[in-house]
Design a protein around this motif. Structure first.
Motif, PDB file in Angstrom:
ATOM      1  N   GLN A 229     -66.445 -15.097  22.144  1.00 27.18           N
ATOM      2  CA  GLN A 229     -65.707 -14.589  23.291  1.00 27.18           C
ATOM      3  C   GLN A 229     -64.681 -13.518  22.900  1.00 27.18           C
ATOM      4  OE1 GLN A 229     -66.564 -15.662  26.372  1.00 27.18           O
ATOM      5  NE2 GLN A 229     -68.093 -16.935  25.346  1.00 27.18           N
ATOM      6  N   LEU A 230     -64.736 -13.070  21.659  1.00 25.50           N
ATOM      7  CA  LEU A 230     -63.749 -12.124  21.158  1.00 25.50           C
ATOM      8  C   LEU A 230     -63.794 -10.808  21.933  1.00 25.50           C
ATOM      9  CD1 LEU A 230     -61.735 -12.389  18.740  1.00 25.50           C
ATOM     10  CD2 LEU A 230     -63.315 -10.966  17.437  1.00 25.50           C
ATOM     11  N   PRO A 253     -70.050 -11.232  18.926  1.00 25.08           N
ATOM     12  CA  PRO A 253     -69.414 -11.217  20.238  1.00 25.08           C
ATOM     13  C   PRO A 253     -70.031 -10.183  21.185  1.00 25.08           C
ATOM     14  CG  PRO A 253     -67.770 -11.343  18.520  1.00 25.08           C
ATOM     15  CD  PRO A 253     -69.076 -11.104  17.837  1.00 25.08           C
ATOM     16  N   SER A 254     -70.167 -10.597  22.422  1.00 23.05           N
ATOM     17  CA  SER A 254     -70.763  -9.720  23.429  1.00 23.05           C
ATOM     18  C   SER A 254     -69.721  -9.062  24.318  1.00 23.05           C
ATOM     19  CB  SER A 254     -71.723 -10.542  24.299  1.00 23.05           C
ATOM     20  OG  SER A 254     -72.714 -11.156  23.518  1.00 23.05           O
ATOM     21  N   LYS A 277     -74.117  -2.438  16.559  1.00 23.81           N
ATOM     22  CA  LYS A 277     -74.431  -3.809  16.918  1.00 23.81           C
ATOM     23  C   LYS A 277     -73.333  -4.481  17.738  1.00 23.81           C
ATOM     24  CE  LYS A 277     -78.282  -3.613  14.651  1.00 23.81           C
ATOM     25  NZ  LYS A 277     -79.567  -3.555  15.391  1.00 23.81           N
ATOM     26  N   THR A 278     -72.145  -3.895  17.787  1.00 21.83           N
ATOM     27  CA  THR A 278     -71.008  -4.593  18.406  1.00 21.83           C
ATOM     28  C   THR A 278     -70.366  -3.836  19.562  1.00 21.83           C
ATOM     29  OG1 THR A 278     -69.463  -3.596  16.810  1.00 21.83           O
ATOM     30  CG2 THR A 278     -70.428  -5.738  16.242  1.00 21.83           C
ATOM     31  N   SER A 279     -70.797  -2.630  19.865  1.00 21.03           N
ATOM     32  CA  SER A 279     -69.975  -1.741  20.695  1.00 21.03           C
ATOM     33  C   SER A 279     -70.538  -1.429  22.067  1.00 21.03           C
ATOM     34  CB  SER A 279     -69.746  -0.417  19.940  1.00 21.03           C
ATOM     35  OG  SER A 279     -69.135  -0.645  18.699  1.00 21.03           O
ATOM     36  N   HIS A 280     -71.456  -2.218  22.573  1.00 20.27           N
ATOM     37  CA  HIS A 280     -72.035  -1.878  23.872  1.00 20.27           C
ATOM     38  C   HIS A 280     -70.991  -1.922  24.990  1.00 20.27           C
ATOM     39  CE1 HIS A 280     -75.055  -1.377  26.955  1.00 20.27           C
ATOM     40  NE2 HIS A 280     -74.562  -2.441  27.592  1.00 20.27           N
TER      41      HIS A 280
END
Length: 596
Positions: A229-230, A253-254, A277-280
């Motif tokens: 949840q970050l 984290p999404s 991989k983390t920045s959508h």
């Protein structure tokens, strides 16, 4: 008299009652309980206890009511004052404390000898500054699981070679944790956590994670699998990121909207893979790169942002460029700057500047950074390559004195901390630049002089215009004055010593007895002193410091002492009976002495 003036006269004139003038001013005691509680929230609990509680019964009831929650701050204090606050303020109010802040290497150990952390059942915020025992830290973290309202945790550890993994695992098991900051001064162990795919073992409450230490990049991704949840991530790390594209995607984290990375020796490939991989959902990206010019590729950044960061609206970028061998290499900076001026950047209102400075060895270093409106609180000023005249956001300014021209017109009106570095000018000449034109010296509270050649006369002139400094630090400074000349300088120091507000003094270099005498006269109100004593002068320096010349001194750190030398000083203190009820502690960063 007209009706208008009669009405005005009656409204503004105090009424008379029994031949006494009744004041129209509202007293503090007349305020409602609700408003007084609002005011209490902005005051230190100890100050409330010392002043208001002693006034009358009403304030005593207000202070002791279960409605009022206490925020306890135990900063660096004399030992007697520390135990007084523990006895009068902490002990009777454990159940009402919602915030607890502890500073001082020795005081943290003493506090948890008196109290068990799981007794603070309403604690919401815990701040531990300068934890020296990794064992104590793990024990505390395991006990924090019993606190049902702990939302915020801030830990500063001074343990070198800290294994952060068991600490983080304890933090991930806290039932309500939302914000966690872990700051370490030493190297972090490079062991990597195994990825966590079990939702029952993940921390579903943690939103903000800050790791400020010499972290390895390959440790980061597995850690993120524990906090799905970050939303906010901030890290300082180095290379060793072993990415493999043939592995299945990790449950990272999404919901990340804010990423702040400070990287050394990390390649663009590593950062690109991680961000892809983390920045959508990323909205704000702050990135500081040390020593890698490959990050100055505008086209590559455009592709990364367009393909993987569709919601990004803040791109705060700083790249500290590695050294050039020749001055003409700096011409490349114009080409770099031009590549970041395409419509992709201007349409998003992302603008950049470049400045360079010469180093001691004749090479050139550069700094490429983003500008308005995404201001940082820290700023490094070398050769002034900016068109701006005023920067309001900066509170900590670093100046390379030997490379800033005298006609610099840039101004930082809100700076409270100033760092001066690499001052290689002739010690008999005044400073090249007028610092007071760049930053208002009188509002400074912290001054750091680092890696410089400095004269005592320069220091005295600087402090004469900076009388509100509370913390003064010297790191790798070579003073040019001969010890015998310090007697004459002491008379100059005495002219400003009465106005000096310095309570924290750190000299991170060998300091002789003559210099200790001088600084004792220059800063007579010092409470916390950290020095590296000159060889074969340890006892004489400590004996002088404990003789009463510094009447406010209660905490002393002696750096780089051997165990034998520290034990020798301890025997000397017991023999001379100069201080009583003291605590002495040996740590890898020095010997700490805290007394009554």
């Amino acid at each position: 008299m007209s009706n208008y003036y009669k009405a005005t006269y009656n409204m503004n004139t105090p009424k008379m009652k029994n031949n006494e003038l009744v004041s129209s001013k509202t007293r503090f005691e007349d305020l409602s309980n609700e408003l007084i509680y609002e005011i209490f929230n902005y005051l230190d609990s100890w100050e409330i206890y010392k002043t208001l509680v002693q006034l009358n019964i009403r304030f005593q009831h207000l202070f002791r009511s279960d409605i009022f929650r206490l925020k306890i701050n135990l900063p660096s204090l004399a030992k007697r004052n520390f135990f007084l606050r523990c006895e009068k303020l902490v002990k009777p109010n454990i159940n009402r404390i919602v915030s607890l802040s502890l500073s001082n290497h020795c005081a943290i150990d003493s506090f948890f000898d008196l109290f068990s952390i799981d007794s603070f059942i309403h604690l919401e915020t815990l701040i531990l500054d300068r934890v020296t025992s990794n064992k104590l830290l793990i024990q505390l973290l395991n006990s924090l699981v019993l606190l049902p309202h702990l939302f915020t945790l801030y830990i500063i550890s001074s343990t070198y070679h800290l294994d952060v993994n068991p600490i983080l695992q304890c933090i991930f098991h806290l039932p309500k944790i939302q914000y966690c900051k872990l700051k370490c001064y030493g190297d972090l162990e490079s062991t990597v956590l195994s990825c966590n795919h079990d939702k029952n073992d993940q921390c579903q409450t943690l939103k903000h994670l800050v790791i400020d230490g010499d972290f390895c990049f390959n440790q980061l991704t597995p850690i993120l699998t524990y906090a799905p949840q970050l939303t906010h991530l901030s890290c300082r790390f180095e290379s060793n990121f072993d990415y493999k594209t043939d592995e299945p995607p990790l449950p990272i984290p999404s919901y990340l909207t804010d990423i702040n990375l400070n990287c050394s020796n990390v390649s663009f490939d590593e950062i690109e893979f991680f961000l892809s991989k983390t920045s959508h959902h990323l909205q704000r990206l702050r990135l500081t790169i040390h020593g890698n010019n490959t990050f100055l590729c505008a086209d590559r950044w455009e592709q990364l942002i367009m393909n993987h960061m569709p919601h990004l609206y803040m791109f705060d970028f700083m790249c500290l460029i590695r050294k050039y061998d020749y001055p003409h290499d700096c011409i490349l900076s114009d080409r770099i700057l031009d590549s970041f001026k395409s419509s992709f950047w201007t349409n998003r209102q992302w603008f950049f500047r470049y400045q360079y400075r010469s180093s001691n060895c004749g090479t050139f270093e550069g700094m490429f950074y983003s500008t308005h409106p995404y201001r940082r609180k820290s700023y490094e000023l070398y050769r002034c390559g900016t068109y701006e005249t005023t920067i309001n956001s900066v509170s900590h300014l670093t100046i390379g004195i030997d490379s800033v021209p005298m006609d610099t017109f840039i101004h930082f009106p809100n700076v409270t901390k100033l760092t001066l570095i690499k001052n290689d000018i002739d010690s008999n000449r005044p400073l090249k630049i007028n610092l007071n034109q760049i930053v208002p010296l009188m509002q400074l509270t912290r001054l750091v002089i680092r890696q410089s050649i400095f004269s005592i006369s320069q220091l005295i002139v600087l402090l004469r215009f900076s009388l509100n400094i509370e913390s003064l630090t010297f790191i790798g400074v070579s003073f040019t004055d001969e010890p015998h000349s310090l007697i004459r300088r002491s008379d100059q120091a005495f002219s400003i010593s009465n106005a000096s507000k310095v309570t924290e003094l750190r000299i991170d270099d060998e300091c002789s007895l003559e210099y200790v005498h001088f600084f004792a006269r220059l800063c007579p109100r010092v409470q916390n002193l950290a020095i590296v004593t000159a060889r074969r002068q340890h006892e004489s320096i400590v004996r002088f410091l404990l003789s009463g010349h510094l009447q406010h001194l209660f905490f002393l750190c002696l750096g780089y002492l051997s165990i034998a030398e520290g034990e020798q000083i301890e025997r000397m203190i017991d023999r001379d009976s100069r201080i009583f009820h003291y605590t002495i502690k040996n740590h890898h960063t020095g010997w700490y002495l805290w007394w009554w």
